[in-house]
Design a protein around this motif. Structure first.
Motif, mmCIF file in Angstrom:
data_model
loop_
_atom_site.group_PDB
_atom_site.id
_atom_site.type_symbol
_atom_site.label_atom_id
_atom_site.label_comp_id
_atom_site.label_asym_id
_atom_site.label_seq_id
_atom_site.Cartn_x
_atom_site.Cartn_y
_atom_site.Cartn_z
ATOM 1 N N CYS A 90 0.831 -1.214 -0.087
ATOM 2 C CA CYS A 90 -0.076 0.021 0.081
ATOM 3 C C CYS A 90 0.767 1.218 0.048
ATOM 4 O O CYS A 90 1.907 1.190 0.501
ATOM 5 N N ILE A 91 0.292 2.343 -0.467
ATOM 6 C CA ILE A 91 0.977 3.566 -0.532
ATOM 7 C C ILE A 91 0.049 4.658 0.304
ATOM 8 O O ILE A 91 -0.881 5.268 -0.317
ATOM 9 N N PRO A 92 0.381 4.878 1.460
ATOM 10 C CA PRO A 92 -0.491 5.901 2.141
ATOM 11 C C PRO A 92 -0.239 7.374 1.705
ATOM 12 O O PRO A 92 0.851 7.681 1.296
ATOM 13 N N GLN A 93 -1.454 7.938 1.346
ATOM 14 C CA GLN A 93 -1.233 9.393 0.874
ATOM 15 C C GLN A 93 -0.677 10.257 1.979
ATOM 16 O O GLN A 93 -0.416 9.656 3.225
ATOM 17 N N GLU A 94 -0.173 11.380 1.701
ATOM 18 C CA GLU A 94 0.626 12.062 2.628
ATOM 19 C C GLU A 94 -0.110 12.691 3.881
ATOM 20 O O GLU A 94 0.804 12.811 4.668
ATOM 21 N N ASN A 95 -1.361 12.684 3.897
ATOM 22 C CA ASN A 95 -2.078 13.175 4.879
ATOM 23 C C ASN A 95 -2.648 12.147 5.586
ATOM 24 O O ASN A 95 -3.764 12.324 6.461
ATOM 25 N N TRP A 96 -2.218 10.847 5.327
ATOM 26 C CA TRP A 96 -3.125 9.861 5.730
ATOM 27 C C TRP A 96 -3.024 9.789 7.598
ATOM 28 O O TRP A 96 -4.354 9.647 8.101
ATOM 29 N N ALA A 100 -6.366 10.730 9.964
ATOM 30 C CA ALA A 100 -6.610 9.926 11.210
ATOM 31 C C ALA A 100 -6.586 10.246 12.437
ATOM 32 O O ALA A 100 -7.628 10.231 13.401
ATOM 33 N N LEU A 101 -5.338 11.265 12.616
ATOM 34 C CA LEU A 101 -5.338 11.750 14.004
ATOM 35 C C LEU A 101 -6.637 12.431 14.369
ATOM 36 O O LEU A 101 -7.071 12.879 15.331
ATOM 37 N N SER A 102 -6.776 13.544 13.276
ATOM 38 C CA SER A 102 -7.902 14.354 13.362
ATOM 39 C C SER A 102 -9.192 13.718 13.893
ATOM 40 O O SER A 102 -9.907 14.203 14.858
ATOM 41 N N THR A 103 -9.499 12.779 13.036
ATOM 42 C CA THR A 103 -10.598 12.206 13.188
ATOM 43 C C THR A 103 -10.700 11.499 14.857
ATOM 44 O O THR A 103 -11.881 11.232 15.318
ATOM 45 N N LEU A 104 -9.591 10.761 15.058
ATOM 46 C CA LEU A 104 -9.569 10.031 16.572
ATOM 47 C C LEU A 104 -9.769 10.766 17.453
ATOM 48 O O LEU A 104 -10.573 10.618 18.403
ATOM 49 N N GLY A 115 -11.692 3.022 10.108
ATOM 50 C CA GLY A 115 -11.079 2.435 8.571
ATOM 51 C C GLY A 115 -11.100 3.338 7.776
ATOM 52 O O GLY A 115 -12.261 4.129 7.604
ATOM 53 N N GLY A 116 -10.036 3.635 7.044
ATOM 54 C CA GLY A 116 -10.039 4.470 5.866
ATOM 55 C C GLY A 116 -10.300 3.913 4.614
ATOM 56 O O GLY A 116 -10.267 2.737 4.399
ATOM 57 N N LYS A 117 -10.318 4.943 3.662
ATOM 58 C CA LYS A 117 -10.737 4.373 2.051
ATOM 59 C C LYS A 117 -9.027 3.952 1.791
ATOM 60 O O LYS A 117 -8.047 3.961 1.954
ATOM 61 N N VAL A 118 -9.630 2.569 0.758
ATOM 62 C CA VAL A 118 -8.490 1.906 0.127
ATOM 63 C C VAL A 118 -8.807 2.233 -1.216
ATOM 64 O O VAL A 118 -9.527 1.715 -1.747
ATOM 65 N N MET A 119 -7.973 2.776 -1.842
ATOM 66 C CA MET A 119 -8.152 3.484 -3.273
ATOM 67 C C MET A 119 -7.266 2.753 -4.345
ATOM 68 O O MET A 119 -6.035 2.550 -4.339
ATOM 69 N N LEU A 120 -8.078 1.813 -5.163
ATOM 70 C CA LEU A 120 -7.239 0.920 -6.200
ATOM 71 C C LEU A 120 -7.030 1.796 -7.340
ATOM 72 O O LEU A 120 -7.622 2.607 -7.891
ATOM 73 N N PHE A 121 -5.721 1.792 -7.938
ATOM 74 C CA PHE A 121 -5.352 2.476 -8.962
ATOM 75 C C PHE A 121 -4.654 1.538 -10.145
ATOM 76 O O PHE A 121 -3.881 0.690 -9.826
ATOM 77 N N GLN A 197 -11.247 10.429 4.499
ATOM 78 C CA GLN A 197 -10.170 11.411 4.147
ATOM 79 C C GLN A 197 -8.731 10.720 4.297
ATOM 80 O O GLN A 197 -7.639 11.058 3.913
ATOM 81 N N ALA A 198 -8.917 9.551 5.034
ATOM 82 C CA ALA A 198 -7.611 8.667 5.692
ATOM 83 C C ALA A 198 -7.280 7.700 4.518
ATOM 84 O O ALA A 198 -8.169 6.753 4.677
ATOM 85 N N ILE A 199 -6.527 7.837 3.462
ATOM 86 C CA ILE A 199 -6.519 7.391 2.470
ATOM 87 C C ILE A 199 -5.077 6.523 1.949
ATOM 88 O O ILE A 199 -4.048 7.075 2.507
#
Length: 300
Positions: A90-96, A100-104, A115-121, A197-199
């Motif tokens: 997996c490649i976490p996006q730069e603000n992952w 997550a911290l903001s939501t928690l 659980g965050g989004k998993v974006m297939l590309f 938002q946590a992707i």
């Protein structure tokens, strides 16, 4: 204060592990706010030298086969308030981590994990049939969380307090250990929340061989659980009969995504045939497992 421990089990796949760690090195959350634990699950490839290039990462080794046993290895002596799970491909996006911290932080005491989004590309501008298959059948995290009550460990972030209440992963399971853990957490009266938002991004598999390897890994894990932990209806007579029927559920998934993926009518027809072929492939593989004709299944 260190907020996160990021836990990454790894079995070979050194190239993608390095990409994952590079993405973590580019997080908007300051690097002194998280540490990373990479657990080598008895790989043939040299993963230690890759991990040692990243000052925020720690190399661990787990000989017992299985990604859940590997994750459990890292959970000893964790002192951070949050634990973020992802996979080496997996490649976490730069603000992952920041998202997550903001939501928690904003969540109440009743929330145990997100659980965050998993974006297939697809790696190329025009996906091939295999990549389309993976993107159609891939991780629908929002549905998993809101309808089925679990998040995949490709993008699961938990509070340490929830881990203390729930316990670690069931290392006997070779598949679906993430679902088992999330359901056990909710039995403790805690909630699982979706955070779009946590992707993390995940490359779509681009060859028939890769997809078959994934299917053998999944169904091999299901059969291990069926044989040693709890019976699975996939291996009952009714489950085998259903496996021979046309893939209506895949057709529904395809119709749902046909506009966002820009699927032509011809591509949809090809995909439906490909779905059916792979469904029959898994039926044959299940029969071979039941008959004891598969001596070794793909590693998780």
């Amino acid at each position: 204060m260190i907020e996160f421990t990021v836990v990454i089990p790894a079995y070979n796949d050194a190239v993608r592990l390095e990409k994952c760690l590079k993405a973590l090195s580019q997080q908007t959350l300051p690097s002194d706010k998280f540490i990373v634990k990479v657990i080598d699950n008895n790989s043939i490839q040299d993963l230690k030298s890759i991990v040692e290039r990243f000052r925020f990462a720690e190399y661990l080794f787990e000989a017992k086969a299985g990604s859940y046993a590997a994750r459990n290895n890292a959970l000893d002596n964790i002192n951070t308030p949050f634990i973020a799970f992802t996979d080496s491909d997996c490649i976490p996006q730069e603000n992952w981590l920041e998202c997550a911290l903001s939501t928690l932080r904003d969540s109440g005491d009743g929330v145990g994990a997100i659980g965050g989004k998993v974006m297939l590309f697809a790696e190329n501008e025009r996906p091939n049939l295999c990549e389309y298959y993976d993107m159609v059948t891939g991780f629908d995290q929002q549905s998993y969380i809101e309808k089925d009550g679990f998040s995949v460990t490709a993008n699961l972030i938990v509070k340490r307090s929830a881990l203390t209440k729930t316990g670690v992963f069931n290392a006997l399971l070779m598949s679906s250990g993430d679902k088992d853990w999330c359901l056990r957490m909710q039995q403790q009266g805690l909630t699982l929340v979706y955070c779009k938002q946590a992707i993390v991004a995940h490359p779509a598999r681009n060859s028939v061989k890769q997809i078959k390897t994934k299917l053998k890994r999944l169904f091999g894990g299901f059969y291990h659980n069926h044989k040693y932990v709890e019976p699975n209806p996939l291996f009952s007579l009714l489950g085998l009969i259903k496996a021979a029927l046309p893939p209506i559920q895949n057709l529904k998934q395809m119709q749902k995504l046909k506009h966002s993926l820009k699927l032509s009518v011809l591509t949809q027809l090809k995909l439906f045939g490909f779905f059916y072929y792979l469904k029959l492939y898994t039926l044959v593989f299940r029969l071979r497992l039941i008959l004891g004709l598969v001596k070794q299944v793909e590693r998780l």
